[in-house]
Design an enzyme around this catalytic site. Structure first.
Site, mmCIF file in Angstrom:
data_model
loop_
_atom_site.group_PDB
_atom_site.id
_atom_site.type_symbol
_atom_site.label_atom_id
_atom_site.label_comp_id
_atom_site.label_asym_id
_atom_site.label_seq_id
_atom_site.Cartn_x
_atom_site.Cartn_y
_atom_site.Cartn_z
ATOM 1 N N HIS A 1 67.992 70.237 57.905
ATOM 2 C CA HIS A 1 67.882 70.116 59.361
ATOM 3 C C HIS A 1 69.207 70.223 60.110
ATOM 4 O O HIS A 1 69.221 70.127 61.337
ATOM 5 C CB HIS A 1 67.158 68.820 59.742
ATOM 6 C CG HIS A 1 67.884 67.558 59.352
ATOM 7 N ND1 HIS A 1 67.628 66.351 59.983
ATOM 8 C CD2 HIS A 1 68.839 67.303 58.417
ATOM 9 C CE1 HIS A 1 68.394 65.410 59.446
ATOM 10 N NE2 HIS A 1 69.118 65.966 58.486
ATOM 11 N N HIS A 2 70.315 70.440 59.402
ATOM 12 C CA HIS A 2 71.593 70.651 60.093
ATOM 13 C C HIS A 2 71.919 72.128 60.266
ATOM 14 O O HIS A 2 72.909 72.466 60.921
ATOM 15 C CB HIS A 2 72.737 69.980 59.327
ATOM 16 C CG HIS A 2 72.606 68.502 59.210
ATOM 17 N ND1 HIS A 2 72.393 67.685 60.299
ATOM 18 C CD2 HIS A 2 72.631 67.679 58.127
ATOM 19 C CE1 HIS A 2 72.311 66.424 59.891
ATOM 20 N NE2 HIS A 2 72.440 66.403 58.579
ATOM 21 N N CYS A 3 71.121 72.999 59.697
ATOM 22 C CA CYS A 3 71.381 74.435 59.789
ATOM 23 C C CYS A 3 70.587 75.043 60.937
ATOM 24 O O CYS A 3 69.384 74.801 61.064
ATOM 25 C CB CYS A 3 71.018 75.141 58.481
ATOM 26 S SG CYS A 3 71.500 76.883 58.452
ATOM 27 N N GLN B 1 70.842 62.888 62.639
ATOM 28 C CA GLN B 1 70.278 63.720 63.695
ATOM 29 C C GLN B 1 70.023 65.132 63.172
ATOM 30 O O GLN B 1 70.858 65.716 62.490
ATOM 31 C CB GLN B 1 71.259 63.774 64.870
ATOM 32 C CG GLN B 1 70.830 64.695 66.000
ATOM 33 C CD GLN B 1 71.991 65.069 66.910
ATOM 34 O OE1 GLN B 1 73.101 64.542 66.782
ATOM 35 N NE2 GLN B 1 71.764 66.007 67.812
ATOM 36 N N ASN C 1 70.293 68.272 64.079
ATOM 37 C CA ASN C 1 70.857 69.133 65.120
ATOM 38 C C ASN C 1 70.582 70.621 64.912
ATOM 39 O O ASN C 1 70.634 71.392 65.885
ATOM 40 C CB ASN C 1 72.361 68.893 65.237
ATOM 41 C CG ASN C 1 73.129 69.218 63.966
ATOM 42 O OD1 ASN C 1 72.692 68.892 62.857
ATOM 43 N ND2 ASN C 1 74.283 69.844 64.110
#
Length: 319
Positions: A105-107, A147, A149
């Site tokens: 979920h950070h990519c 988070q 992001n």
């Protein structure tokens, strides 16, 4: 359930622990698949070992020939990404799917980071929007300690996607721009424990799904919320994680909304067992298919699947 391990997986006993027809071997996402979201420029950057080392936060990767990095580091991540894409369609078809892996979920489309090289959550949703009739709205419920992001940046101005994110406010990535995409933001304090956490999860999951009924839920079920996790900074018990997943699945199933779960972050040895116990709890409650069977409290096959997939991120073999 989509199984992502690249190594050979042997049965641990003659007894059926998971019905074979519920296990789908993930296929590696191709460049054509990845280009649904990612820019060609970003994918070309991954041909440089130092870029991959920075994204995965594994410094020795920078000194390896890129063909080794592609095979040992990126191919496992592409396979987990393919698993998430596949699981999206399975969830729509069967009402639920769990990718044992994924949750990067950070990519975002043009930038990796935080161990995440491919935007599997964004890819799964965009594949569904473009290729599956009747899917035009999605809700992301991101309960990893960090988070999310990456998907937030990807869906910043896309009103078809509703994002709920519950995370430790003090840790990586602290992406203020990406927070603008969150429709329901729950920022937690250091050391948040079960009672407060579960109350907030229940309240906000119900609120999010009452606010918008989506055609698919993508549930990022990170276990880095576990007490003692070196990166999460929260203090949730194993039982609390099991209960959290139950809350989310009950909310989805009660509303008859298909749900795709990805296992995301978690950096302790006991993480695999906790995920396995949670999946079995969902089965025992009838929240996932009855064919998912186990013998008593022992679930070695589920746990081994999770351990094998976790190696792709947390115990990479570079030999």
């Amino acid at each position: 359930m989509v199984y992502n391990a690249n190594c050979y997986f042997s049965p641990v006993s003659e007894e059926k622990v998971i019905a074979d027809d519920l296990i789908v071997q993930a296929r590696e996402a191709t460049d054509e698949d990845l280009l649904v979201v990612h820019t060609r420029r970003y994918l070309n950057k991954l041909k440089w070992s130092f870029v991959v080392a920075t994204i995965t936060e594994i410094p020795p990767v920078a000194f390896l020939p890129n063909f080794v990095v592609q095979r040992k580091v990126l191919k496992p991540l592409r396979t987990q990404t393919g698993g998430t894409i596949m699981a999206g369609k399975l969830a729509v078809d069967r009402g639920w799917a769990i990718n044992v892996g994924g949750g990067f979920h950070h990519c975002s489309s043009d930038k990796g980071g935080g161990f995440c090289a491919y935007a599997d959550i964004t890819l799964a949703i965009k594949f569904l929007f473009e290729r599956v009739q009747g899917v035009s709205k999605a809700t992301i419920i991101d309960l990893d300690a960090h988070q999310g992001n990456g998907h937030e940046r990807d869906f910043m101005d896309d009103h078809r996607v509703y994002i709920m994110d519950v995370y430790n406010r003090y840790i990586y990535p602290g992406d203020g721009f990406a927070k603008r995409a969150i429709k329901r933001k729950v920022e937690l304090e250091w050391g948040t424990e079960d009672t407060e956490y579960l109350q907030k999860v229940h309240t906000h999951v119900e609120g999010a799904l009452n606010e918008l009924k989506p055609d698919i839920i993508v549930y990022n079920a990170g276990t880095d919320i576990l007490d003692g996790d070196p990166l999460g900074g929260l203090a949730i018990s194993p039982q609390g994680i099991v209960k959290r997943d139950e809350v989310v699945f009950k909310a989805a199933r009660r509303r008859r909304i298909p749900i795709l779960m990805v296992t995301s972050g978690g950096y302790q040895k006991r993480t695999a067992r906790i995920i396995a116990d949670s999946i079995l709890n969902l089965h025992n409650l009838g929240l996932i298919d009855k064919e998912l069977a186990t013998s008593g409290a022992e679930n070695p096959k589920v746990e081994q699947m999770i351990r094998d997939s976790a190696k792709d991120l947390t115990n990479l073999s570079l030999q």
